[in-house]
Every structure is written in structure tokens, then in C-alpha cells.
Design a protein around this motif. Structure first.
Motif, PDB file in Angstrom:
ATOM      1  N   ILE A   1      13.098  19.780   1.016  1.00  0.00           N
ATOM      2  CA  ILE A   1      12.298  19.420   2.182  1.00  0.00           C
ATOM      3  C   ILE A   1      11.125  18.506   1.847  1.00  0.00           C
ATOM      4  CG2 ILE A   1      12.881  21.514   3.463  1.00  0.00           C
ATOM      5  CD1 ILE A   1      10.032  22.544   2.645  1.00  0.00           C
ATOM      6  N   GLY A   2      10.745  18.415   0.564  1.00  0.00           N
ATOM      7  CA  GLY A   2       9.570  17.618   0.257  1.00  0.00           C
ATOM      8  C   GLY A   2       9.475  17.254  -1.203  1.00  0.00           C
ATOM      9  N   VAL A   3       8.509  16.395  -1.489  1.00  0.00           N
ATOM     10  CA  VAL A   3       8.301  15.923  -2.852  1.00  0.00           C
ATOM     11  C   VAL A   3       6.808  15.645  -3.028  1.00  0.00           C
ATOM     12  CG1 VAL A   3       8.723  13.498  -2.221  1.00  0.00           C
ATOM     13  CG2 VAL A   3       9.118  14.251  -4.585  1.00  0.00           C
TER      14      VAL A   3
ATOM     15  N   ALA B   1       0.854  -1.183   0.000  1.00  0.00           N
ATOM     16  CA  ALA B   1       0.000   0.000   0.000  1.00  0.00           C
ATOM     17  C   ALA B   1       0.890   1.232   0.000  1.00  0.00           C
ATOM     18  CB  ALA B   1      -0.925   0.007   1.220  1.00  0.00           C
ATOM     19  N   SER B   2       0.314   2.356  -0.370  1.00  0.00           N
ATOM     20  CA  SER B   2       1.039   3.625  -0.322  1.00  0.00           C
ATOM     21  C   SER B   2       1.006   4.151   1.105  1.00  0.00           C
ATOM     22  CB  SER B   2       0.403   4.649  -1.267  1.00  0.00           C
ATOM     23  OG  SER B   2       0.441   4.185  -2.595  1.00  0.00           O
ATOM     24  N   VAL B   3       2.176   4.281   1.717  1.00  0.00           N
ATOM     25  CA  VAL B   3       2.255   4.774   3.092  1.00  0.00           C
ATOM     26  C   VAL B   3       2.472   6.279   3.084  1.00  0.00           C
ATOM     27  CG1 VAL B   3       3.215   2.576   3.853  1.00  0.00           C
ATOM     28  CG2 VAL B   3       4.756   4.460   3.278  1.00  0.00           C
ATOM     29  N   ASP B   4       2.402   6.886   4.263  1.00  0.00           N
ATOM     30  CA  ASP B   4       2.768   8.290   4.432  1.00  0.00           C
ATOM     31  C   ASP B   4       4.290   8.352   4.578  1.00  0.00           C
ATOM     32  OD1 ASP B   4       0.125   9.005   4.373  1.00  0.00           O
ATOM     33  OD2 ASP B   4      -0.078   9.253   6.531  1.00  0.00           O
ATOM     34  N   PRO B   5       5.016   8.773   3.546  1.00  0.00           N
ATOM     35  CA  PRO B   5       6.482   8.658   3.579  1.00  0.00           C
ATOM     36  C   PRO B   5       7.148   9.392   4.729  1.00  0.00           C
ATOM     37  CG  PRO B   5       5.731   9.035   1.345  1.00  0.00           C
ATOM     38  CD  PRO B   5       4.540   9.232   2.235  1.00  0.00           C
TER      39      PRO B   5
ATOM     40  N   THR C   1       7.062  16.829  10.323  1.00  0.00           N
ATOM     41  CA  THR C   1       6.662  15.978   9.205  1.00  0.00           C
ATOM     42  C   THR C   1       5.257  16.344   8.731  1.00  0.00           C
ATOM     43  OG1 THR C   1       5.648  14.230  10.566  1.00  0.00           O
ATOM     44  CG2 THR C   1       8.034  14.101  10.178  1.00  0.00           C
ATOM     45  N   SER C   2       5.028  16.140   7.443  1.00  0.00           N
ATOM     46  CA  SER C   2       3.710  16.414   6.866  1.00  0.00           C
ATOM     47  C   SER C   2       3.459  15.464   5.701  1.00  0.00           C
ATOM     48  CB  SER C   2       3.632  17.866   6.375  1.00  0.00           C
ATOM     49  OG  SER C   2       2.393  18.132   5.745  1.00  0.00           O
ATOM     50  N   ASP C   3       2.269  14.866   5.673  1.00  0.00           N
ATOM     51  CA  ASP C   3       1.848  13.992   4.574  1.00  0.00           C
ATOM     52  C   ASP C   3       0.417  14.353   4.197  1.00  0.00           C
ATOM     53  OD1 ASP C   3       4.053  11.808   4.332  1.00  0.00           O
ATOM     54  OD2 ASP C   3       3.619  11.864   6.484  1.00  0.00           O
ATOM     55  N   THR C   4       0.182  14.615   2.912  1.00  0.00           N
ATOM     56  CA  THR C   4      -1.158  14.954   2.438  1.00  0.00           C
ATOM     57  C   THR C   4      -1.486  14.119   1.212  1.00  0.00           C
ATOM     58  OG1 THR C   4      -0.814  17.239   3.171  1.00  0.00           O
ATOM     59  CG2 THR C   4      -2.707  16.816   1.753  1.00  0.00           C
ATOM     60  N   TRP C   5      -2.702  13.577   1.182  1.00  0.00           N
ATOM     61  CA  TRP C   5      -3.182  12.809   0.037  1.00  0.00           C
ATOM     62  C   TRP C   5      -4.486  13.428  -0.463  1.00  0.00           C
ATOM     63  CZ3 TRP C   5      -0.822   8.548  -2.245  1.00  0.00           C
ATOM     64  CH2 TRP C   5       0.284   8.027  -1.570  1.00  0.00           C
ATOM     65  N   PHE C   6      -4.548  13.643  -1.764  1.00  0.00           N
ATOM     66  CA  PHE C   6      -5.778  14.094  -2.431  1.00  0.00           C
ATOM     67  C   PHE C   6      -6.231  12.977  -3.370  1.00  0.00           C
ATOM     68  CE2 PHE C   6      -3.314  17.849  -1.508  1.00  0.00           C
ATOM     69  CZ  PHE C   6      -4.232  18.797  -1.089  1.00  0.00           C
TER      70      PHE C   6
ATOM     71  N   SER D   1      -1.780  14.520   7.550  1.00  0.00           N
ATOM     72  CA  SER D   1      -1.242  14.301   8.890  1.00  0.00           C
ATOM     73  C   SER D   1      -0.009  15.166   9.069  1.00  0.00           C
ATOM     74  CB  SER D   1      -0.900  12.827   9.114  1.00  0.00           C
ATOM     75  OG  SER D   1       0.109  12.398   8.214  1.00  0.00           O
ATOM     76  N   GLU D   2       0.117  15.736  10.263  1.00  0.00           N
ATOM     77  CA  GLU D   2       1.269  16.551  10.621  1.00  0.00           C
ATOM     78  C   GLU D   2       1.869  15.991  11.899  1.00  0.00           C
ATOM     79  OE1 GLU D   2       0.586  21.018   9.202  1.00  0.00           O
ATOM     80  OE2 GLU D   2      -1.077  20.308  10.466  1.00  0.00           O
ATOM     81  N   ASN D   3       3.170  15.699  11.834  1.00  0.00           N
ATOM     82  CA  ASN D   3       3.865  15.118  12.991  1.00  0.00           C
ATOM     83  C   ASN D   3       3.145  13.878  13.510  1.00  0.00           C
ATOM     84  OD1 ASN D   3       5.787  17.260  12.913  1.00  0.00           O
ATOM     85  ND2 ASN D   3       4.326  18.555  14.007  1.00  0.00           N
ATOM     86  N   GLY D   4       2.623  13.089  12.566  1.00  0.00           N
ATOM     87  CA  GLY D   4       1.980  11.828  12.906  1.00  0.00           C
ATOM     88  C   GLY D   4       0.546  11.928  13.352  1.00  0.00           C
ATOM     89  N   GLU D   5      -0.016  13.125  13.427  1.00  0.00           N
ATOM     90  CA  GLU D   5      -1.397  13.315  13.861  1.00  0.00           C
ATOM     91  C   GLU D   5      -2.271  13.751  12.691  1.00  0.00           C
ATOM     92  OE1 GLU D   5      -2.618  12.658  16.857  1.00  0.00           O
ATOM     93  OE2 GLU D   5      -0.651  12.014  17.582  1.00  0.00           O
TER      94      GLU D   5
END
Length: 422
Positions: free
Chosen positions: A229-231, A105-109, A263-268, A286-290
Motif C-alpha cells: 500500500i505504500g513506500v 521537483a519532488s511531487v506527492d506521489p 491517498t496519503s503523502d507525508t514529508w519530513f 496531505s490526505e486525499n489531496g487535502e
């Protein structure tokens, strides 16, 4: 496919990593009095420069045949099936194993990279004593062919005098198709060795996918000043009705200071009509795991759109009234494409949903071309509070952009593109 349960899957994966992760003994501090040019003790500078770049690359086929790849070194045990994937320890001829994971599955990198690093430090403390010091040594973001990746390294010391030890926790995470790949190495030095081993693991991966092939993909790297810092990855796939499924991932590791990382992960995920009108959309961040944002945008009656979910810990159930449908990412590109092809117009604007700025309304996204730079696709993109000096290609896709982020500049650069837009 709605990503409302991504946080649960990441929790399960994090638990599996915690069970599998091995702890290598960090290098014992040596006091020979010699000092390198960078101020490190000479022994540490020498250890940080160690490499093993002539490792044999071997074929790896997982039992169910979903993934075939090539990995550095030799197996340090059989692949272990875990919830959501496999754990693959490798012997690469260093004082610690190369530990890798392949997920179905695609995880939050960013979240997973930070989780692995923190668990390395925790395991080292349990084995060697309290944490004396930790410092961010390296953060990177980029693409291995069409797979966006993040890289993170912490240099740290644990134990008590006279048994203080120094370690280097190295972690990399990539997303490829609907699969994810991660590796870790807890040993001083072997930085290029680790990077190349991970690159082989990801680049050589062949996966069985039930998903249709996308017709367009692009990857952007984000830099704060000179620091990556990101991709982000955008994927456009045509369905049997002629609509486009659009999936986007944005992930970042942001150094706050020498010992703190955000950390920051966003999915659209959403759908677009062929002319670029948004059909619906989901977003989870999610930001910093939350989990800080988990929203759905759906059409209601004529002129009405419904927003539901959670935003910054609060429930949202709101109706948006607008005389036209918001435009999808495809629609925004098509609007710029038309603008560039029309020599009489200098600007265009379309309504868009930008939940990070305002989840309860639509805003206007405006592109104004520079008269002197029109042929080169130069212009300014304004979206609510964001103002970006931009360069577009003839298809309407952004190639590069710069915006002010406090005292620094945030630079967006497209580093990989595959396929063509309509």
C-alpha cells in the motif's frame, strides 16, 4: 528548504497534467457469448493479456540538459515544456499513447497518481459518455533501484447501451533524487509493457543535481496483509558544519473498497547534530489531496521547543517543555546501535517528536531486545500507541517490522539501502 508550499506546487503540476492528458477510446464491449475462467467475457480476457514487449528503447535528452533518459517507443511529438517540467508522449504501438512527465521537483506521489487516474476517467467520460462502473484492479508500491514508486490501475466502463466501452487506466509515479517521474496509459491490456516502459524511464534517468550526495538512504515498502500500500524513503546528507540533513517521504495508496481509494503523502525535513539530537524539523501531510498537517518544530530558550503551523485544520502555537532535546531519526538509529553493541543492556529509550500521535509533546521511543533473538537484532519498538515487532541490523536501522492494524497486520520491509551510518 521548507516544504510548506508543497500543496501549491502539486496543484500547478496537476493543472499541467490536465492540459496535456490525451483520452484514448476504451474498447467497445463485444458479446460473443464466450466466458473466460475469471468470469470476464472471453474478448476482454484476451485483450487484458495483450503485450508488446519488443519495443525499441530510445535515448531522450531534454533541451536544458537537466535530464537524460531512455524511453520506450518513439516520440509522438516533441517534448513539451510545462510549468515544473516536461510532458513526453510516446508511441508504443498500442491504441493509445504512453504519456509521461518529468518534473524538476519532488511531487506527492499518491496525490499525483490519483489525480492522473481521475483525469483519465474524466476525459473518457467526456469523450464516450457517463461512467457505468469502476473498480480498483491493481495497486503496488516498491523501488526501482533507489527510486520509490507507486502503481495504480482502474478498470472501468463508460457510455450507454449499446455503446458501452471498457477501459484500463494505468498510472505509475516515482521520485528520484529531487526529480519526479510519472507515466499513464489508457488502454485495455499492455500491463507488463507499461510497467517495463516506466521502469526504463526511471532507471535510465540521469539528472543534473546541485545537491550534495547523501551518505545514507533507505527505502521501505508497507504492506497491509499481502497488499502493498505504500513506500517510504529516508535520505541523510552531511552539511559543511558536520550536521545531518534528514529528509523523509512516506506515500501510500490504500484501497478502502473495490471502488474507493484513500491517498496519503507525508514529508519530513529537518537537521540533526552528529550525536543524533534534533536541531529542528518540518512536516507536511496531505490526505486525499487535502493538507492536514503543516508543522514546524524549533528550539526556543533552554528546555523549550516551539510547535507552530496547522494540524487537522486548526492553528497551533504551542511550547513544549522537556529536559532534553528530542532525538532525530539518526539519533534513534545510533541509540539502537549502541544497545546492540552493549551486551549488558536489554532496552533503551529516547524522546522523539511524533506529530501524527501528538504534535504538542514528545513521547518515549523504546526498543526492548528479545533475549533469545538478540544476535539477530530482534526486539520490540514502542512509540506512543504503536507497538512493532522489529528486526534491526547492527547499524541500528530497522530491517523489518510488523504491527497490528485492526484485523490485519501492517508489515514494513526494507527493500533498498545505500551507504553507511556513522
Amino acid at each position: 528548504m521548507v516544504r510548506f508550499n508543497r500543496r501549491i506546487s502539486n496543484f500547478v503540476i496537476s493543472a499541467c497534467i490536465a492540459v496535456a492528458l490525451a483520452s484514448a477510446a476504451p474498447a467497445a464491449v463485444a458479446d460473443d457469448g464466450a466466458t473466460a475462467n475469471n468470469g470476464w467475457p472471453q474478448w476482454l480476457a484476451d485483450a487484458m493479456g495483450e503485450e508488446n514487449l519488443r519495443i525499441r528503447i530510445r535515448k531522450v535528452v531534454l533541451e536544458d540538459g537537466l535530464i537524460k533518459t531512455r524511453m520506450a517507443g518513439k516520440a509522438a511529438g516533441k517534448p513539451q515544456q510545462i510549468d515544473g517540467g516536461w510532458y513526453l508522449p510516446r508511441d508504443i504501438g498500442t491504441g493509445a499513447p504512453l504519456e509521461c512527465w518529468a518534473f524538476t521537483a519532488s511531487v506527492d506521489p499518491a496525490t499525483i497518481a490519483n489525480t492522473i487516474a481521475e483525469q483519465i476517467l474524466s476525459a473518457s467520460q467526456q469523450a464516450n459518455g457517463p461512467l457505468v462502473d469502476r473498480s480498483l484492479y491493481f495497486v503496488d508500491a516498491g523501488a526501482i533501484d533507489g527510486a520509490p514508486f507507486l502503481a495504480l490501475e482502474w478498470i472501468y466502463s463508460v457510455g450507454e447501451e449499446p455503446e458501452v466501452r471498457v477501459g484500463l487506466a494505468k498510472v505509475r509515479v516515482a521520485v528520484k533524487d529531487e526529480f519526479s517521474f510519472a507515466c499513464a496509459h489508457n488502454f485495455v491490456g499492455y500491463r507488463e509493457t507499461f510497467a517495463l516502459a516506466f521502469e526504463h524511464f526511471v532507471r535510465e534517468a540521469k539528472v543534473k543535481s546541485s545537491e550534495p550526495a547523501p551518505y545514507y538512504q533507505e527505502i521501505f515498502v508497507q504492506r497491509l496483509g499481502e497488499q502493498p500500500i505504500g513506500v517510504s524513503l529516508s535520505t541523510f546528507t552531511l552539511d559543511e558544519d558536520g550536521d545531518t540533513r534528514i529528509e523523509m517521504m512516506e506515500t501510500s495508496l490504500i484501497p478502502v473498497d473495490g471502488a474507493t481509494l484513500a491517498t496519503s503523502d507525508t514529508w519530513f525535513f529537518g537537521w540533526s547534530s552528529p550525536d543524533g539530537r534534533l536541531i529542528n524539523q518540518r512536516v507536511a501531510k496531505s490526505e486525499n489531496g487535502e493538507l492536514t498537517m503543516n508543522l514546524a518544530l524549533d528550539p526556543l530558550d533552554a528546555g523549550l521547543w516551539g510547535v507552530s503551523g496547522t494540524f487537522q485544520g486548526k492553528e497551533i502555537a504551542h511550547e513544549i517543555v522537556h529536559d532534553s532535546a528530542p532525538m532525530s531519526e539518526l539519533g534513534q538509529m545510533l541509540a539502537v546501535q549502541d544497545l546492540l553493541a552493549d551486551g549488558d543492556r536489554v532496552s533503551t529509550s529516547v524522546p522523539v517528536w511524533m506529530p501524527a500521535a501528538d504534535p504538542t509533546g514528545f513521547i518515549e521511543a523504546e526498543v526492548a531486545l528479545e533475549p533469545e533473538g538478540r544476535e539477530d537484532g530482534l526486539g520490540r519498538l514502542t512509540m506512543g500507541p504503536l507497538s512493532i515487532d522489529a528486526r534491526f541490523d547492527p547499524s541500528g536501522s530497522l530491517m523489518a517490522g510488523t504491527l497490528q492494524a485492526g484485523a490485519a497486520q501492517l508489515v514494513l520491509e526494507r527493500v533498498w539501502v545505500n551507504g553507511t551510518l556513522p
